[in-house]
Write a protein that holds these residues in place. Sequence first.
Motif, short mmCIF file in Angstrom:
data_model
loop_
_atom_site.label_atom_id
_atom_site.label_comp_id
_atom_site.label_asym_id
_atom_site.label_seq_id
_atom_site.Cartn_x
_atom_site.Cartn_y
_atom_site.Cartn_z
N GLU A 13 -1.78 7.70 10.39
CA GLU A 13 -1.99 6.41 11.06
C GLU A 13 -1.76 5.25 10.10
N ASN A 14 -2.32 5.33 8.89
CA ASN A 14 -2.14 4.26 7.90
C ASN A 14 -0.70 4.11 7.48
N ASP A 15 -0.01 5.24 7.28
CA ASP A 15 1.40 5.18 6.87
C ASP A 15 2.26 4.53 7.95
N LEU A 16 2.05 4.91 9.21
CA LEU A 16 2.81 4.31 10.31
C LEU A 16 2.53 2.82 10.42
N LEU A 17 1.26 2.44 10.29
CA LEU A 17 0.88 1.03 10.38
C LEU A 17 1.51 0.23 9.26
N TYR A 24 9.66 -1.72 8.56
CA TYR A 24 10.37 -0.45 8.47
C TYR A 24 10.70 0.04 9.88
N TYR A 25 9.70 -0.09 10.77
CA TYR A 25 9.92 0.08 12.21
C TYR A 25 9.59 -1.24 12.87
N ALA A 181 1.15 -4.69 2.07
CA ALA A 181 0.44 -3.75 2.93
C ALA A 181 -0.26 -2.77 2.00
N VAL A 182 -1.59 -2.79 2.03
CA VAL A 182 -2.39 -2.05 1.04
C VAL A 182 -3.08 -0.87 1.70
N THR A 183 -3.01 0.30 1.04
CA THR A 183 -3.62 1.52 1.58
C THR A 183 -4.38 2.25 0.47
N PRO A 184 -5.61 2.67 0.71
CA PRO A 184 -6.31 3.52 -0.26
C PRO A 184 -5.79 4.96 -0.16
N ILE A 185 -5.57 5.59 -1.30
CA ILE A 185 -5.06 6.97 -1.32
C ILE A 185 -5.76 7.75 -2.44
#
Length: 237
Positions: A13-17, A24-25, A181-185
């Motif tokens: 979900e996070n990657d798509l968002l 990208y999309y 666009a920031v994501t915790p991983i």
Amino acid sequence: MAEKRIAQYRQIENDLLEQINLGYYKKGDLIPTELELSATYHVSRVTVRKATDNLVAKGILQRVAGVGTFVSRSAVTQNPPPIQGFTDLMIEQGLEPTTKVDVFTLQKSPANIASILGIEKEDPIYYIHRQRYGDGELLQLETTYMSARLYPDISIQILESSKYQYFEKVKGIKIAYSHHAVTPIHPSKEVAELFGIAQNTPIIKAANVTHLENGQIMDYTELILNSPKYQLTYIKR
């Protein structure tokens, strides 16, 4: 097992968002099928469906029977702030910035990267991977895509210093802002070893598109930060 499943669907979900917010999309684009996403993430279609269900519920994706799943809109985001480059930030904090260029190659741009950069599909682009250090300590890994047609004079010498300073001080082209666009991983095994941290240590991944005041895109960059030692910072105008 339940916790692992939750992490997987949230990652998808996070990657798509992130990909939607970065362009990208785009609105109206088909995202990959459930089968393709299952193969990419090595998960079941049930896990993929749970991730896309959340985005459908938020109105970001829309399913059309017999056709596929489309992007209906991007997520609500704040106006992108101006940025402060890594080199300037290190100097401001009294640290000596150094950069190691691992990869600097020329390749043809895939369609989605071309869309982000505002160029034509299969236009020549630079693929760049850099390690960024402060006082000899690895703080950031960068993967960057740039148009080779728009910026033919980019070199390893420039990349070992600061792209931002080069554009603003040498080329005289002002940087307007960078869309983050920031994501915790959790880091991969290789990244954890490079940073000297455990694999279960939360870190930050930031994807950003840097916009110039002349309307062009400078680059698209994915950053992995050694978050226990280096935090993403910016100044908001």
